[in-house]
Motif scaffolding. Sequence first.
Motif, short mmCIF file in Angstrom:
data_model
loop_
_atom_site.label_atom_id
_atom_site.label_comp_id
_atom_site.label_asym_id
_atom_site.label_seq_id
_atom_site.Cartn_x
_atom_site.Cartn_y
_atom_site.Cartn_z
N UNK A 65 41.93 53.21 31.73
CA UNK A 65 41.35 53.95 30.61
C UNK A 65 39.90 54.34 30.89
N UNK A 66 39.20 53.59 31.75
CA UNK A 66 37.85 54.01 32.15
C UNK A 66 37.93 55.33 32.91
N UNK A 67 38.90 55.42 33.82
CA UNK A 67 39.09 56.68 34.54
C UNK A 67 39.53 57.79 33.59
N UNK A 68 40.41 57.44 32.64
CA UNK A 68 40.87 58.42 31.67
C UNK A 68 39.70 58.97 30.87
N UNK A 69 38.82 58.08 30.43
CA UNK A 69 37.65 58.50 29.66
C UNK A 69 36.77 59.42 30.49
N UNK A 70 36.60 59.07 31.76
CA UNK A 70 35.80 59.92 32.64
C UNK A 70 36.39 61.29 32.81
N UNK A 71 37.72 61.36 32.99
CA UNK A 71 38.39 62.65 33.14
C UNK A 71 38.24 63.50 31.88
N UNK A 72 38.39 62.86 30.72
CA UNK A 72 38.27 63.59 29.45
C UNK A 72 36.86 64.16 29.29
N UNK A 73 35.87 63.36 29.63
CA UNK A 73 34.49 63.81 29.49
C UNK A 73 34.18 64.98 30.42
N UNK A 74 34.78 64.97 31.60
CA UNK A 74 34.53 66.04 32.57
C UNK A 74 35.34 67.29 32.26
N UNK A 75 36.59 67.12 31.82
CA UNK A 75 37.49 68.26 31.71
C UNK A 75 37.70 68.76 30.28
N UNK A 76 37.40 67.95 29.28
CA UNK A 76 37.61 68.38 27.89
C UNK A 76 36.30 68.57 27.14
N UNK A 77 35.35 67.66 27.30
CA UNK A 77 34.10 67.74 26.55
C UNK A 77 33.33 69.05 26.76
N UNK A 78 33.28 69.59 27.98
CA UNK A 78 32.54 70.84 28.15
C UNK A 78 33.09 72.01 27.33
N UNK A 79 34.33 71.87 26.84
CA UNK A 79 34.95 72.96 26.08
C UNK A 79 34.82 72.76 24.57
N UNK A 80 34.09 71.73 24.15
CA UNK A 80 34.00 71.42 22.72
C UNK A 80 33.48 72.59 21.89
N UNK A 81 32.56 73.35 22.42
CA UNK A 81 31.95 74.43 21.65
C UNK A 81 32.63 75.78 21.86
N UNK A 82 33.62 75.81 22.74
CA UNK A 82 34.31 77.07 23.01
C UNK A 82 35.16 77.50 21.82
N UNK A 83 35.18 78.79 21.56
CA UNK A 83 36.01 79.33 20.48
C UNK A 83 37.32 79.91 20.99
N UNK A 84 37.56 79.77 22.27
CA UNK A 84 38.80 80.28 22.84
C UNK A 84 39.99 79.44 22.37
N UNK A 85 41.13 80.09 22.23
CA UNK A 85 42.36 79.42 21.83
C UNK A 85 43.49 79.78 22.77
N UNK A 86 44.58 79.05 22.67
CA UNK A 86 45.73 79.31 23.51
C UNK A 86 47.00 78.82 22.81
N UNK A 87 48.15 79.24 23.34
CA UNK A 87 49.45 78.79 22.83
C UNK A 87 50.14 77.95 23.89
N UNK A 88 50.89 76.96 23.45
CA UNK A 88 51.54 76.03 24.37
C UNK A 88 52.87 76.60 24.87
N UNK A 89 53.09 76.50 26.16
CA UNK A 89 54.36 76.89 26.76
C UNK A 89 55.08 75.64 27.24
N UNK A 90 56.23 75.36 26.69
CA UNK A 90 57.00 74.17 27.07
C UNK A 90 58.10 74.57 28.04
#
Length: 397
Positions: free
Chosen positions: A372-397
């Motif tokens: 979970x320490x690695x998971x937290x690090x990945x989230x901070x690097x790959x998700x946090x920078x997008x917090x202020x973005x207004x872009x959206x997307x649709x999920x493809x399953x």
Amino acid sequence: MSEKSKRDFFRYEDCDLCGDCLYRCRYLNLEREEAVNEMKRLRAGEPARVVHKKCISCYACNIFCPNDCHPYELIISAWHCRYRERGLPVRASYLMPASVPNFRTDLVKTMAQWERELLRKWKETPPQGRLVLYPGCNALTLPHLLHAPYMDGVVISGDFELCCGEMYFRMGLFDVVEKVAEKLTAHYRGREIGTMLFVCPAGLNMFRNVLPGQFGAEFKFETKFLGDHLLEKVVSGEIKIIKKLNRSIALHDSCHGRILGGEVTATSRRLYSLMGLEIREIAGSADEGLCCGMAAGCNRYHPGDMYRAAIKELRAAEKTGADELATYCGGCQLTLAMMRRLYPGRQPVRHMLEYLQEAMGMEPYHPAPGRTLRMLGHVMVKAFPKLLSRKTYLIEV
């Protein structure tokens, strides 16, 4: 919302507007009259003043409703409409099962070789046999949970691409869940399966209730909680408890565990007791328990909401004075262990199957803290920078 949900699972004719579902919620903090008024707004399709701001998608309102009206689905139907109109913010993409990679799959390359070999084997194994286990994404992230003698005679089959749709359902993404139901129906069609076991209560609830009952999935096999299967083997003596653990645990109940009831909640408590663990209840009853925090991100897609919900449970667990915090859900373990990094405490977070392995005399293995320490690090690097973005997307399953 300008568009009414095409999927309406709420049972309007059975609702008498008692308000219990919202009044008993431990997150909304509503008086009885306020709860009734909120339900009136929800039923009328009007914006709720409190619910859609404070709801953390914990699912408990379905338990509290005395008439089984499914108020939870009424609440998240607004999120379904929101998704159809706007899509998801890109900050949520890394946390979605359909993303490649995502916050779980990124951990695979850091696993031990024997763990990666287990994942490869489970992916290649066809789902056929008297007892087949669906691992789900949480057990795939913690494969050691299923690497033990108590799994003898059980066929384990599945990989990260075979999603049960639980995260999408909790977010109200009904169109996506419908595609998951179609995919799973096709995957298991024609398979000779007697009973499907589930280590994760979320997967069990999805396969047993949500997917077939609300989204048209068709499964020909029986479904059963792995803990129930293991309890039978412990009671019969087939699984030997050779080491009494003799310590105390604060017991966390998962959202889906509470929905499924005694098959999960009572079974888990019996297993813990047989292993010699002293159970200290966090809440007055399993129904009144708190969410681990994972579902709290389903409303605003914001990690801060997850953190606050998790801290509430971690604090409640510490007040019991127990030695450790125990859970039977891998997702809850991962979430609470990750939040332990941000809110340090003395209680390690352990899974029921880790306790069982120890009670059977196996060498303890606890990868969740480091993982979970690695998971937290990945989230901070790959998700946090997008917090202020207004872009959206649709999920493809």
